[in-house]
Design a protein around this motif. Structure first.
Motif, PDB file in Angstrom:
ATOM      1  N   GLU A 156     -37.205 -28.750 -26.679  1.00 35.24           N
ATOM      2  CA  GLU A 156     -36.262 -29.772 -26.204  1.00 35.24           C
ATOM      3  C   GLU A 156     -35.135 -29.160 -25.376  1.00 35.24           C
ATOM      4  O   GLU A 156     -34.696 -29.732 -24.382  1.00 35.24           O
ATOM      5  CB  GLU A 156     -35.690 -30.550 -27.394  1.00 35.24           C
ATOM      6  N   LYS A 157     -34.640 -27.986 -25.790  1.00 33.59           N
ATOM      7  CA  LYS A 157     -33.526 -27.335 -25.096  1.00 33.59           C
ATOM      8  C   LYS A 157     -34.078 -26.414 -24.007  1.00 33.59           C
ATOM      9  O   LYS A 157     -34.613 -25.344 -24.294  1.00 33.59           O
ATOM     10  CB  LYS A 157     -32.667 -26.556 -26.082  1.00 33.59           C
ATOM     11  N   ASN A 158     -33.936 -26.831 -22.770  1.00 31.15           N
ATOM     12  CA  ASN A 158     -34.591 -26.156 -21.655  1.00 31.15           C
ATOM     13  C   ASN A 158     -34.191 -24.680 -21.527  1.00 31.15           C
ATOM     14  O   ASN A 158     -35.038 -23.784 -21.586  1.00 31.15           O
ATOM     15  CB  ASN A 158     -34.275 -26.893 -20.353  1.00 31.15           C
ATOM     16  N   ASP A 159     -32.910 -24.408 -21.343  1.00 32.23           N
ATOM     17  CA  ASP A 159     -32.456 -23.040 -21.091  1.00 32.23           C
ATOM     18  C   ASP A 159     -32.734 -22.119 -22.274  1.00 32.23           C
ATOM     19  O   ASP A 159     -33.162 -20.979 -22.096  1.00 32.23           O
ATOM     20  CB  ASP A 159     -30.964 -23.027 -20.751  1.00 32.23           C
ATOM     21  N   GLU A 160     -32.468 -22.625 -23.482  1.00 31.52           N
ATOM     22  CA  GLU A 160     -32.699 -21.806 -24.678  1.00 31.52           C
ATOM     23  C   GLU A 160     -34.176 -21.448 -24.824  1.00 31.52           C
ATOM     24  O   GLU A 160     -34.533 -20.305 -25.136  1.00 31.52           O
ATOM     25  CB  GLU A 160     -32.220 -22.562 -25.916  1.00 31.52           C
ATOM     26  N   THR A 161     -35.049 -22.413 -24.569  1.00 34.05           N
ATOM     27  CA  THR A 161     -36.499 -22.182 -24.688  1.00 34.05           C
ATOM     28  C   THR A 161     -36.971 -21.171 -23.654  1.00 34.05           C
ATOM     29  O   THR A 161     -37.795 -20.302 -23.951  1.00 34.05           O
ATOM     30  CB  THR A 161     -37.261 -23.514 -24.529  1.00 34.05           C
ATOM     31  N   ILE A 162     -36.443 -21.269 -22.427  1.00 34.59           N
ATOM     32  CA  ILE A 162     -36.822 -20.323 -21.373  1.00 34.59           C
ATOM     33  C   ILE A 162     -36.402 -18.901 -21.752  1.00 34.59           C
ATOM     34  O   ILE A 162     -37.162 -17.946 -21.552  1.00 34.59           O
ATOM     35  CB  ILE A 162     -36.198 -20.745 -20.026  1.00 34.59           C
ATOM     36  N   GLU A 163     -35.221 -18.745 -22.319  1.00 38.69           N
ATOM     37  CA  GLU A 163     -34.743 -17.410 -22.711  1.00 38.69           C
ATOM     38  C   GLU A 163     -35.631 -16.814 -23.804  1.00 38.69           C
ATOM     39  O   GLU A 163     -36.004 -15.637 -23.750  1.00 38.69           O
ATOM     40  CB  GLU A 163     -33.292 -17.488 -23.198  1.00 38.69           C
ATOM     41  N   VAL A 164     -35.966 -17.618 -24.800  1.00 36.52           N
ATOM     42  CA  VAL A 164     -36.823 -17.143 -25.901  1.00 36.52           C
ATOM     43  C   VAL A 164     -38.199 -16.760 -25.363  1.00 36.52           C
ATOM     44  O   VAL A 164     -38.757 -15.713 -25.715  1.00 36.52           O
ATOM     45  CB  VAL A 164     -36.945 -18.219 -27.001  1.00 36.52           C
TER      46      VAL A 164
END
Length: 285
Positions: A156-164
């Motif tokens: 759901e959280k775009n930036d956080e998911t991309i970083e992970v």
């Protein structure tokens, strides 16, 4: 014979849900473990890929005597698969030559490059053309499909998911580097031509160092600047972020005619809850 038996048993246990992929080795991790000469991997796979489907197809295999494998006459290998005449057959591919070979065999492509969409266009076109009339089919059934391996994480959280996901992808590529020290050493010594003497591995000898840097042709220091997770998503090398971000990446490959995406989600330190969330999000959106 062992592989044909296991395929039959697995297809029964999975109620006809099995797909079978053939691959030779790319690194000395596998070849070295069994003392296999790199010159032998392609002809060994060529023999195996012709024998195994016929063992599943026939009740009285006529026998085979080759350079690497010998099977006696009148063998009836059991159990036979649930899927008739056998499960879908695939071949792991990375180089343009391997795409061509898969088409000649009538096998589906399992593309294991970490690749941008534009680098696959010509290979896909050549494969689609060649598989319409396979030169050396290994079965009566042709699998005209292309599957793409891709590191994927949807949340759901775009930036956080991309970083992970970016951290997971860096882990994966560092693992590849660890699995291929021979290639890397040759690259560092500027001696890629050594292993390239094995004709069928020339592609890997030239491209392996490039693959460590996610397809860039820059040196490692320059490449590092372009490996930020968001840049990997923008380039289409990583499918990550919210559903909209993931769909944009997948649409690039769908436009090329990719039939199936093999989503690798549990990479590196990606937690189990995040992996489960990703599976649910992909299924929903």
């Amino acid at each position: 014979i062992r592989v044909a038996e296991r395929v039959g048993a697995l297809d029964i246990l999975s109620k006809g849900r099995l797909d079978v992929g053939f691959a030779r080795s790319t690194t000395l991790t596998e070849m070295g473990a069994f003392g296999i000469d790199p010159n032998d991997t392609r002809p060994m796979m060529d023999e195996a890929v012709h024998i195994i489907p016929q063992l599943m197809l026939t009740e009285r295999f006529p026998g085979y005597k080759g350079k690497y494998f010998t099977v006696g006459e009148n063998r009836n290998i059991v159990p036979k698969p649930v899927q008739k005449p056998h499960p879908p057959l695939w071949m792991a591919c990375s180089s343009p030559a391997s795409f061509e070979l898969a088409a000649n065999y009538g096998l589906g492509v399992l593309n294991f490059n970490v690749a941008r969409a534009d680098t696959l266009t010509e290979r896909i076109q050549n494969y689609r053309k060649g598989i319409l009339n396979p030169i050396d089919p290994v079965s009566s059934v042709v699998n005209n499909n292309i599957a793409l391996f891709m590191m994927t994480l949807c949340g759901e959280k775009n930036d956080e998911t991309i970083e992970v996901a970016g951290e997971g992808m860096h882990w994966y590529m560092s693992l590849l580097r660890g699995q291929a020290p021979y290639w890397q050493r040759l690259h560092e010594q500027n001696r890629a031509e050594v292993f390239a003497e094995v004709e069928s591995y020339k592609y890997a000898a030239v491209r392996a160092p490039e693959a460590f840097f996610f397809g860039t042709k820059d040196d490692e220091k320059v490449a590092a600047d372009s490996l930020a997770p968001k840049n990997l998503v923008d380039k289409g090398l990583l499918c990550a972020g919210n559903p909209d971000s993931c769909i944009k990446v997948l649409e690039r490959f769908a436009a090329l005619g990719i039939d199936l995406v093999l989503c690798f989600m549990e990479m590196g330190r990606v937690s189990h809850p995040k992996t489960m969330e990703s599976i649910k999000m992909m299924g929903k959106y």
